[in-house]
Design an enzyme around this catalytic site. Structure first.
Site, PDB file in Angstrom:
ATOM      1  CB  THR A 120      75.771  63.105 124.414  1.00  0.00           C
ATOM      2  OG1 THR A 120      76.061  61.917 124.512  1.00  0.00           O
ATOM      3  CG2 THR A 120      74.525  63.260 123.593  1.00  0.00           C
ATOM      4  CB  ILE A 173      70.507  51.280 122.008  1.00  0.00           C
ATOM      5  CG1 ILE A 173      70.351  50.613 120.597  1.00  0.00           C
ATOM      6  CG2 ILE A 173      69.504  52.362 121.986  1.00  0.00           C
ATOM      7  CD1 ILE A 173      69.128  50.218 119.938  1.00  0.00           C
ATOM      8  N   GLY A 174      72.179  53.754 123.697  1.00  0.00           N
ATOM      9  CA  GLY A 174      72.175  54.415 124.918  1.00  0.00           C
ATOM     10  C   GLY A 174      70.796  55.172 125.214  1.00  0.00           C
ATOM     11  CG  ASP A 175      71.024  58.937 127.517  1.00  0.00           C
ATOM     12  OD1 ASP A 175      70.809  59.945 127.482  1.00  0.00           O
ATOM     13  OD2 ASP A 175      72.349  58.492 127.300  1.00  0.00           O
ATOM     14  N   GLY A 224      74.542  56.902 130.146  1.00  0.00           N
ATOM     15  CA  GLY A 224      73.336  56.563 129.439  1.00  0.00           C
ATOM     16  C   GLY A 224      72.551  55.585 130.208  1.00  0.00           C
TER      17      GLY A 224
END
Length: 326
Positions: free
Chosen positions: A196, A225-227, A249
């Site tokens: 990321t 959806i991740g962090d 995540g």
């Protein structure tokens, strides 16, 4: 301590067999982004402008998993997400499910500044982007040959790949796949090496800001959806510090990792590096992740509990560092 400080990251959890030339490419990009940020800070740009500027550069270069070069979903498409936060007033903006916006981090900032909301996703975010006149591109712009090859490998292995730049000679090349398979929400994951991008800055006025952007997991379910777009999990900035996270995540979300750095600084009165170390040690449970942080005192810190983290940092007093491993 005092003055401005900046840190950037390109992901935590690095394949130990990553070829030397790829390591060098990553370090060159981190150095270039640091220099862009340093130049902006010397020109007295506010922290929020600097984090957006740096992350846009990271999104435009396909080296890391954000913007062009993002990981692919199980359907072979790109769904990106990003968030940005200004510690001055704790304003924030976030987006998910982005498929045609060239720079998701700039759209996240527009959500913060031009909408009544903090978070827009999928078709709503894309429609807002058109209304704001941001640069749009075809989804194919984000897809690279490396991505296509790694998605094929992921599908053949019937798994999620965190790092689409693991050498394509086979999963046996990654030590994490052989020695200690990990679990994500109770399900086995064969390879752990996420990427990321993020940037944190404190400017000369002691204003902190943070920004994070990603393409997510290779072979992820569409809609995941991740962090990275979640304020308090992957990104946080307040009066005391700015934080950007990277890694698993689901573990970062459970630990509200970014906000927790600020919380232990405030409530336990820990210094920046001590707060980072505490959160990495105490809040990840069995997850793997890393983070970068700056404080309003001009300090910079980072921490990770996995194989390595692509990162760079610099301070006004002349300190500068770019690294991958411990």
């Amino acid at each position: 301590m005092g003055g401005w400080a900046i840190a950037v990251h390109g992901g935590a959890g690095v394949d130990p067999n990553l070829p030397a030339e790829r390591q060098e490419e990553a370090k060159q990009l981190l150095t270039r982004c640091l220099n862009i940020g340093i130049s902006a800070l010397r020109s007295s740009l506010p922290a929020i402008d600097v984090v957006e500027l740096v992350v846009k550069e990271l999104e435009t270069d396909p080296i890391f998993n954000s913007g062009r070069g993002s990981a692919l979903t199980a359907n072979g498409t790109v769904e990106m997400e990003a968030s940005i936060m200004d510690g001055d007033g704790r304003r924030c903006g976030a987006v998910s499910g982005i498929t045609t916006v060239k720079n998701p981090i700039s759209l996240a900032r527009l959500v913060m500044e031009k909408s009544p909301h903090s978070y827009l996703a999928f078709s709503g975010a894309e429609e807002f982007a058109k209304q704001q006149g941001v640069e749009m591109v075809d989804n194919d712009y984000f897809i690279t040959e490396d991505n296509v090859g790694m998605l094929k490998l992921a599908k053949e292995a019937n798994t999620i790949l965190y790092d689409y730049r693991i050498p394509a000679v086979g999963l046996e090349s990654c030590a994490a796949a052989v020695e200690s398979p990990i679990h994500m929400n109770g399900l086995p994951i064969s390879v752990y090496a996420p990427e990321t991008v993020g940037c944190v800055v404190v400017d000369s006025q002691r204003r902190c800001a943070a920004a994070t952007s990603t393409g997510g997991l290779m072979n992820k379910m569409t809609g995941r959806i991740g962090d990275s777009p979640l304020i308090g999990a992957g990104t946080y900035a307040g009066e005391l510090c700015g934080v950007s996270c990277t890694g698993e995540g689901e573990a970062i979300i459970r630990g509200t990792l970014a906000r927790d750095v600020a919380a232990v600084m405030e409530y336990m009165e820990l210094g920046l590096q001590d707060a980072v170390d505490y959160v990495i040690k105490k809040r990840l449970d069995k997850g793997f992740a890393g983070l970068i942080a700056v404080s309003n005192k001009g300090e910079v810190a980072y921490g990770f509990n996995c194989n390595g983290m692509f990162r760079g940092c610099a301070t006004e007093d002349g300190f500068m560092e770019v690294g991958i491993w411990e």
